[in-house]
Write an enzyme that holds these catalytic residues in place. Structure first.
Site, PDB file in Angstrom:
ATOM      1  CB  ALA A  25      18.216  53.888 119.201  1.00 43.18           C
ATOM      2  N   GLY A  27      15.132  53.398 114.382  1.00 36.09           N
ATOM      3  CA  GLY A  27      14.120  52.263 113.917  1.00 36.09           C
ATOM      4  C   GLY A  27      13.584  52.347 112.671  1.00 36.09           C
ATOM      5  N   GLY A  28      12.787  51.409 112.083  1.00 34.04           N
ATOM      6  CA  GLY A  28      12.154  51.618 110.918  1.00 34.04           C
ATOM      7  C   GLY A  28      10.932  52.809 110.993  1.00 34.04           C
ATOM      8  CG  MET A  29       6.884  54.147 113.219  1.00 29.59           C
ATOM      9  SD  MET A  29       5.790  53.028 114.231  1.00 29.59           S
ATOM     10  CE  MET A  29       4.620  54.265 114.545  1.00 29.59           C
ATOM     11  CB  ALA A  30      10.192  56.866 115.287  1.00 29.18           C
ATOM     12  CB  VAL A  32      15.006  57.481 120.192  1.00 30.22           C
ATOM     13  CG1 VAL A  32      15.015  57.903 121.682  1.00 30.22           C
ATOM     14  CG2 VAL A  32      13.585  56.476 119.882  1.00 30.22           C
ATOM     15  CE  LYS A  47       9.467  55.065 118.674  1.00 32.01           C
ATOM     16  NZ  LYS A  47       8.748  54.023 119.305  1.00 32.01           N
ATOM     17  CG  ASP A 141       7.682  45.134 118.377  1.00 34.83           C
ATOM     18  OD1 ASP A 141       8.153  44.031 118.027  1.00 34.83           O
ATOM     19  OD2 ASP A 141       8.140  46.145 118.225  1.00 34.83           O
TER      20      ASP A 141
END
Length: 634
Positions: A25, A27-30, A32, A47, A141
């Site tokens: 996957a 995401g906006g930060m990292a 995986v 991650k 979150d």
């Protein structure tokens, strides 16, 4: 036709240990990835923070905070964090790999869930969140994307990237951290979060699971935020009539606009969920007939009059009955009474049996062999002591083996499940006995640049400090040799994670021949070598105070060692004496040869002792090179 770019991380070896296999996957930060831990031979999720965020200290701090927050939790409903580190400028986090889907994926497939499914999932989510709140951690979150549903049925809470230690009013630093659809009113209006903010997000998730949609929608995020701050979340049953009232009440309690009106933390909400679970599932069966109360119903024609419904088995008395009929009826009543009495005894016994089973089951799973207990830490113990410790905690013990670079062979390396994990009493815990480190073949890195050598030696513990050494054969910055932990030459095979020190070339010792003594000293000083001056020598070819030769005093040469330097005194000149006044040729010859001159003469040898020298070819007082030829003639 264009092809998609290949992810450069695929196949990469991170920190010499984690082999990246595929992407899970982004995401906006990292991002995986699925990876293999080569040391422990298991699949993990790794991650990796996006490269463009590497220079942002805020993101770096938040990324490390996720590891620290999750590592403080040991709970079956929280994703385990195994490791965290940095490879070059790339920060990474190693987590438990759970093949499966997220709650978001489930909602996409099924739109909405049944009340029973909602209760099952929320029980696990609240259990994991309760452990976080107990540890003083606010998740901040919570959303369906962070609830993981494993293929084997486990439900776990993950992604503590925004988690922070809780206080009475934990400021976020930004007004809208987290996902806007699940933000509590106090986060929107004041930028403050505590455990009750997580509860609000749980309530929104429950609403979405029961109805298939979020309570607030809008074209812009600020429209949604405004509704969170000013509106009350509606009951799920107002959107879908099949929602039990107990779950309506739970959603309204969790999403109260005033934090003081919500559950204090996840444990309080979990306790209430479990209280209403029976009603939601409809497991409370009908009450046995013997214990049903008499029903009192208001008469349809009179407001104050009531009538009692008689049990079906009760006889209706007649106005007139003969004695024989009364006897038969009396016998029948007696028989029916006896049957009811026996039935009552059986029902009473059944109730006692069920109560005993319930109590026994509660004891079994609450405090008895079937209850959950934390696996004690056994690493570093002798196997016998570790087995006794695990058995005292209520577990059965099986023995296994594994390589371990840190635990000595023969001692317990760890357990499966790991220390702190919750497991049923009486279940099997595998006690892993260390085989010591693996013995690995040492790669040939001689002549390679230092950085390349470190990468090739990733399975060993390469010291940050290096030994510097001069070499005329290996380029500066390249590896000359490898040393073990005792400073000896490294063998061809060496234990995993064994200590290695690199010997790195500084290049050749500077050649100072032909330099003045001052220049030679400065040149050697620049590379941290000491100049030692030997006895000067005469030289016909080298000027005075210029280096004739330089000799290294150690082999090998390292910073701080010395170089022996010989400088020139110039040519060896000698003053010619007066040898012709009052001396024979033999006496003149003897005097000049004593000064290392070569003497020739036109006087026969047998007359040299009698003939007085008349003249010499080099005038007295002249300075000429030692060994020069001088003629003494008659």
């Amino acid at each position: 036709m264009t092809t998609a770019p290949v992810d450069p991380m695929l196949g990469r070896l991170i920190d010499g240990r984690y082999q990246v296999r595929s992407r899970i996957a982004r995401g906006g930060m990292a991002t995986v990835y699925l990876a293999t831990d080569l040391r422990l031979e298991r699949r993990v999720a790794i991650k990796i923070m996006h490269g463009h965020l590497a220079d942002d200290n805020t993101f770096k701090t938040r990324f490390v905070q996720e590891a620290r927050s999750a590592a403080r939790l040991a709970h079956p409903n929280v994703v385990n964090v195994f490791d965290q580190g940095q490879d070059a400028d790339m920060a990474y986090l190693v987590m438990e790999y759970l093949p499966g889907i997220t709650l978001r994926d489930l909602l996409k497939d099924y739109q909405r869930l049944t009340p029973e499914q909602t209760v099952d999932i929320m029980d696990a989510v609240l259990a994991g969140l309760a452990a976080a709140h107990k540890a003083g951690i606010v998740h901040r979150d919570l959303k369906p994307e962070n609830v993981l549903l494993a293929d084997d049925g486990r439900i776990k809470l993950g992604d503590f990237g925004l988690a922070r230690a809780a206080s009475a009013n934990t400021a976020t630093g930004q007004a809208l951290l987290g996902t806007i659809a699940y933000l509590s009113p106090e986060l929107v209006t004041r930028g403050v979060a505590d455990a009750r903010s997580d509860i609000y997000a749980v309530g929104i998730m429950m609403y979405e699971m029961l109805t298939g949609e979020q309570p607030y929608v809008g074209e812009a995020p600020m429209q949604i935020a405004y509704q969170h701050a000013n509106d009350q979340v509606p009951t799920p049953s107002s959107k879908f009539s099949g929602v039990p009232p107990e779950l309506d009440e739970l959603v309204l309690w969790a999403t109260a606009r005033d934090p003081e009106q919500r559950p204090a933390d996840a444990r309080a909400m979990l306790d209430r969920l479990r209280e209403v679970e029976g009603a939601v599932r409809g497991v409370a069966g009908p009450v046995p007939e013997l214990y049903q109360p008499t029903m009192v119903l208001a008469d349809a024609t009179a407001t104050a009059e009531t009538r009692v419904l008689q049990p079906p088995s009760a006889p209706v008395p007649t106005a007139v009955a003969d004695p024989e009929q009364q006897g038969e009826e009396s016998a029948a009543l007696t028989a029916r009474a006896a049957r009811r009495k026996r039935k009552g005894y059986w029902l009473f016994a059944l109730v006692l049996l069920l109560a005993g089973l319930a109590g026994g089951t509660g004891w079994y799973f609450g405090a008895g062999p079937g209850s959950l207990a934390a696996v004690p830490k056994a690493a570093g113990l002798e196997p016998a002591a570790a087995q006794a410790l695990l058995e005292d905690a209520g577990f059965e013990v099986e023995q296994g083996e594994r390589y371990d670079p840190e635990i000595a062979a023969g001692l317990v390396s760890g357990t499966d499940p790991g220390p702190g994990a919750q497991a049923r009493r009486g279940s099997v815990v595998t006690m892993l006995v260390s085989l010591g480190p693996r013995i690995l073949e040492v790669p040939d890195v001689i002549g390679q640049p230092q950085a390349d050598a470190r990468a090739a030696l990733g399975e060993f513990a390469v010291a940050d400090d290096v030994v510097q050494q001069f070499s005329g054969e290996i380029d500066a910055g390249a590896v000359i040799a490898l040393l073990d932990g005792d400073g000896n030459a490294l063998p061809a095979d060496y234990p995993e994670r064994g200590a290695i020190t690199l010997v790195v070339s500084l290049g050749a010792v500077p050649d100072v021949t032909g330099m003045s003594i001052g220049e030679a000293e400065a040149t050697l000083s620049e590379v941290n070598l000491e100049l030692v001056q030997g006895d000067p020598q005469f030289s016909d070819d080298v000027d005075v105070d210029v280096v004739i030769s330089a000799e290294a005093q150690n082999d090998p040469m390292r910073p701080g060692d010395s170089v022996l330097v010989i400088v020139s005194k110039g040519p060896d000149l000698v003053e010619v004496p007066n040898v012709i006044t009052g001396q024979t040729v033999a006496e003149a010859r003897a005097q000049l040869e004593a000064l290392d001159f070569t003497v020739t003469s036109n006087v026969p040898e047998f007359l040299e002792g009698a003939v007085v020298a008349a003249k010499q070819s080099v005038a007295a007082g002249d300075r000429i090179k030692r060994g020069s030829e001088i003629s003494v003639n008659f």
